[in-house]
Design an enzyme around this catalytic site. Structure first.
Site, short mmCIF file in Angstrom:
data_model
loop_
_atom_site.label_atom_id
_atom_site.label_comp_id
_atom_site.label_asym_id
_atom_site.label_seq_id
_atom_site.Cartn_x
_atom_site.Cartn_y
_atom_site.Cartn_z
N CYS A 251 0.99 -1.26 0.04
CA CYS A 251 0.02 0.02 -0.15
C CYS A 251 0.87 1.14 -0.03
O CYS A 251 1.99 1.24 -0.47
CB CYS A 251 -0.98 -0.04 1.17
SG CYS A 251 -0.24 -0.23 2.83
N VAL A 252 0.49 2.21 0.79
CA VAL A 252 1.44 3.47 0.78
C VAL A 252 2.67 3.18 1.70
O VAL A 252 3.71 3.54 1.45
CB VAL A 252 0.63 4.81 0.75
CG1 VAL A 252 1.61 5.83 0.98
CG2 VAL A 252 -0.27 5.03 -0.10
#
Length: 428
Positions: A102-103
């Protein structure tokens, strides 16, 4: 100039990428953007949480993109889990290596890994149960291979909600694999809403439950079952999933694409599948309006219970509220709270059930849709009211209320949007 990182050195660095399990890595956006590193790790498949498009095109890596998916406790993660865990499973079976990112590599990606490992463990238990002759009934989405001894033996397995409640999929499954991933990824900080959804995923059989005669759960992403009248899985965990999905759709678009079929439509689908004998049993399990005796909903349309004990028994991340994703989410909560307050000030009643005693939380059913539609001058409008009073469709007596935003934050009933006053209905 320093030498490129090795797979072993990267796996030991929790702030870059972490080796969670054989052939399964978790990383952040920087990891997923580094082609040289992906090649060093031998990555063949990538799961991108919250991204609409692959970071690299050209077919070098196979992607599964989960979009839109914010790191928000109210975001619908569970709808992606059957498909994405199947994607990882297939990649591992083929000898590939998977990066889930994800981030920040803390919440969404770690939640997906926990879901995959729960599914993998449940399948292993089912295989062992079948070989010992103690297995139950139902079907896995597709065969899987997790060890040499399982190759060529997996086949189709039958599992039902009874098997889940009976101990094949026990409550320790989530905690076991949550702690395992946390031990491998020290920066893990899964938000509390996603942890609840992982528990819901476990109660639903980790995406391995099908309806009778192999019909898949029609409300999950990637369903291929398409009869004239779709017949969703009848169980309280699946009802909770569908209710939560309706709330998420409402927040995104102001409408809901699909309600659970009315009892007449569901009965028609049951007969068309050659299960007419099931109808008599269904009738004895239905709730009726106390006033006019109209059939309103089945007992399996009632949402799965969520108690204080459930709340305290699931794992919690103490670090989440201080993580980067947690701080961003809390800011969004504060903004939505202000919007909600302004809506209440304009006359939108957010407490319609009132002090009427015990309530029953049920999923939205098709006969409710007409009452929920927003009054509009344009024909064919599909926008729904945020909340309102729920009336019996025949006698018009008030039996409850609905509110699509009451579970916007982590609440005592995280998937509820329709509440029926228990004294207004009865089971016969």
């Amino acid at each position: 100039m320093s030498s490129p990182p090795t797979a072993a050195s990267v796996a030991r660095n929790p702030n870059y990428s972490s080796l969670i399990h054989s052939q399964l890595y978790v990383g952040d956006l920087a990891t997923a953007s580094d082609a040289a590193l992906l090649d060093t790790l031998g990555i063949t498949h990538v799961v991108s949480c919250g991204f609409a498009r692959p970071l690299y095109c050209g077919g070098k890596y196979k992607y599964a993109c989960l979009d839109p998916l914010q790191d928000d406790p109210a975001a619908n993660l569970v709808r992606y889990l059957p498909r994405v865990t199947g994607f990882i499973e297939k990649a591992v079976d083929q000898g590939g290596a998977v990066l889930v990112h994800c981030v920040y590599g803390q919440s969404r990606s770690c939640a997906v890994c926990v879901a995959f490992l729960m599914r993998r463990e449940l399948r292993r238990k089912l295989l062992a149960s079948r070989r010992s002759g103690a297995g139950g009934k139902t079907a896995l989405h597709r065969p899987g291979k997790f060890s040499e001894e399982d190759k060529g033996k997996e086949g189709k397995i039958i599992i039902g909600v009874v098997d889940i409640e009976g101990g094949v999929c026990d409550m320790d499954l989530l905690r076991q694999w949550y702690n395992f991933v946390e031990s491998r990824r020290v920066a893990m900080a899964i938000n509390p809403g996603f942890v609840r959804q992982l528990e819901l995923f476990r109660r639903m059989g980790c995406g391995l439950v099908r309806t009778s005669k192999g019909a898949e759960e029609s409300n999950q992403e990637g369903s291929s079952n398409n009869p004239i009248v779709k017949r969703p899985t009848m169980s309280r965990p699946h009802a909770s999933f569908r209710s939560f999905k309706c709330c998420c759709e409402y927040r995104e678009s102001g409408t809901v694409a699909r309600f659970f079929p009315s009892l007449a439509e569901y009965a028609s689908a049951t007969i068309s599948k050659g299960e007419g004998g099931r109808l008599k049993e269904m009738i004895t399990e239905c709730y009726r309006c106390f006033q006019c005796q109209t059939y309103l909903f089945h007992r399996d349309n009632v949402l799965d219970g969520w108690t204080k004990k459930d709340e305290t028994s699931i794992p919690q991340s103490e670090y989440w509220s201080n993580s980067a994703g947690g701080r961003e989410c809390i800011a969004r909560w504060q903004h939505r709270s202000k919007v909600r307050s302004r809506s209440s000030a304009k006359g939108h009643n957010t407490a319609l059930v009132g002090n009427c005693g015990k309530v029953i939380h049920v999923e939205p059913i098709k006969w409710m849709r007409e009452q929920m539609l927003l009054p509009s001058l344009s024909a064919g409008a599909t926008e729904l009211q945020c909340n309102g009073r729920l009336l019996c469709p025949v006698c018009g007596r008030k039996i409850g209320s609905w509110d699509f935003l009451q579970n916007e934050t982590v609440s005592s009933q995280p998937y509820a949007c329709v509440s029926v006053i228990s004294s207004k209905v009865e089971v016969r």
